[in-house]
Scaffold this motif. Structure first.
Motif, PDB file in Angstrom:
ATOM      1  N   PHE A 214     -85.533  41.428  11.236  1.00 16.62           N
ATOM      2  CA  PHE A 214     -84.119  41.531  11.569  1.00 16.62           C
ATOM      3  C   PHE A 214     -83.396  40.507  10.699  1.00 16.62           C
ATOM      4  O   PHE A 214     -83.808  39.348  10.637  1.00 16.62           O
ATOM      5  N   SER A 215     -82.327  40.913  10.003  1.00 12.84           N
ATOM      6  CA  SER A 215     -81.591  40.007   9.110  1.00 12.84           C
ATOM      7  C   SER A 215     -80.124  39.943   9.483  1.00 12.84           C
ATOM      8  O   SER A 215     -79.561  40.903  10.012  1.00 12.84           O
ATOM      9  N   ASN A 216     -79.524  38.798   9.169  1.00 15.70           N
ATOM     10  CA  ASN A 216     -78.107  38.607   9.452  1.00 15.70           C
ATOM     11  C   ASN A 216     -77.568  37.525   8.518  1.00 15.70           C
ATOM     12  O   ASN A 216     -78.338  36.759   7.924  1.00 15.70           O
ATOM     13  N   ASN A 217     -76.254  37.458   8.412  1.00 13.91           N
ATOM     14  CA  ASN A 217     -75.603  36.438   7.598  1.00 13.91           C
ATOM     15  C   ASN A 217     -75.354  35.182   8.409  1.00 13.91           C
ATOM     16  O   ASN A 217     -75.151  35.244   9.625  1.00 13.91           O
ATOM     17  N   ILE A 218     -75.353  34.046   7.723  1.00 15.32           N
ATOM     18  CA  ILE A 218     -74.888  32.792   8.317  1.00 15.32           C
ATOM     19  C   ILE A 218     -73.430  32.675   7.898  1.00 15.32           C
ATOM     20  O   ILE A 218     -73.121  32.556   6.712  1.00 15.32           O
ATOM     21  N   ARG A 219     -72.572  32.788   8.868  1.00 11.91           N
ATOM     22  CA  ARG A 219     -71.130  32.805   8.586  1.00 11.91           C
ATOM     23  C   ARG A 219     -70.628  31.409   8.209  1.00 11.91           C
ATOM     24  O   ARG A 219     -71.140  30.404   8.720  1.00 11.91           O
ATOM     25  N   PRO A 220     -69.596  31.353   7.347  1.00 13.29           N
ATOM     26  CA  PRO A 220     -68.989  30.057   7.044  1.00 13.29           C
ATOM     27  C   PRO A 220     -68.475  29.402   8.320  1.00 13.29           C
ATOM     28  O   PRO A 220     -67.912  30.071   9.191  1.00 13.29           O
ATOM     29  N   GLN A 221     -68.693  28.116   8.426  1.00 14.18           N
ATOM     30  CA  GLN A 221     -68.272  27.373   9.602  1.00 14.18           C
ATOM     31  C   GLN A 221     -68.077  25.912   9.242  1.00 14.18           C
ATOM     32  O   GLN A 221     -68.499  25.483   8.164  1.00 14.18           O
ATOM     33  N   LYS A 222     -67.474  25.155  10.119  1.00 12.59           N
ATOM     34  CA  LYS A 222     -67.152  23.751   9.827  1.00 12.59           C
ATOM     35  C   LYS A 222     -68.366  22.846   9.852  1.00 12.59           C
ATOM     36  O   LYS A 222     -68.382  21.801   9.223  1.00 12.59           O
TER      37      LYS A 222
END
Length: 183
Positions: free
Chosen positions: A112-120
């Motif tokens: 299962f794959s997913n993105n690491i979203r931009p965050q602070k």
């Protein structure tokens, strides 16, 4: 630790028995390989286990770069080059590892794959990923990430395909597992 994987996509009418025979005859050659936590000899087959393509996709978990360098640059990887041509070797860094030696008895690996979203802040990324990933009961897994692409993959070791029926991902068949210790 470092992970590597190359995914060799094969034609939909490719006789996958060729790959199965190749692994049966040669899979043991990486048993006992330097710094290898484990190598999973993986395939996908078109129209089998919800897959839409044939592939040979070995996945390596290295304890250090020394074993990886030996594999790539001391002739071992040449077998892939001569059989399948130049391949992109995907690199990942393990983030969460729940595996034990029980993985040796599993027939399948589900990705299962997913993105690491931009965050602070990435301070609590492990907790965040744990809440995002599908829960598959009684299953060991490894989460790896690639900061170049800001993407992560979860590899679940499963024995029952029903556990992943409603989850989007790739189901690999495990044909052999090599470890540094199984020589």
């Amino acid at each position: 630790m470092i992970t590597t994987q190359y995914k060799i996509t094969l034609p939909t009418d490719y006789n996958m028995d060729i790959i199965k025979k190749r692994i049966k005859l040669n899979g043991h050659k990486t048993d006992g390989f330097l710094d290898l936590k484990f190598k999973l000899y993986l395939i996908t087959e078109n129209e089998v286990n919800y897959n839409i393509q044939n592939s040979y996709s070995p996945l390596y978990f290295w304890k250090s770069n020394e074993g990886l360098n030996k594999f790539l640059f001391e002739g071992y990887y040449d077998n892939i080059l001569s059989s399948f041509g130049w391949q992109t070797v995907n690199i990942g860094v393990p983030l969460i590892d729940t595996t034990t030696n029980k993985i040796m008895s599993n027939q399948y690996l589900f990705e299962f794959s997913n993105n690491i979203r931009p965050q602070k802040s990435l301070k609590n990324i492990q907790d965040q990923i744990r809440t995002e990933i599908p829960t598959i009961k009684h299953t060991e897994y490894i989460v790896i990430y690639n900061p170049e692409e800001w993407r992560y993959s979860v590899f679940y070791f499963i024995d029952d395909l029903k556990k992943t029926e409603n989850i989007s991902g790739t189901t690999y068949t495990i044909l052999h597992i090599s470890t540094e210790d199984n020589n």
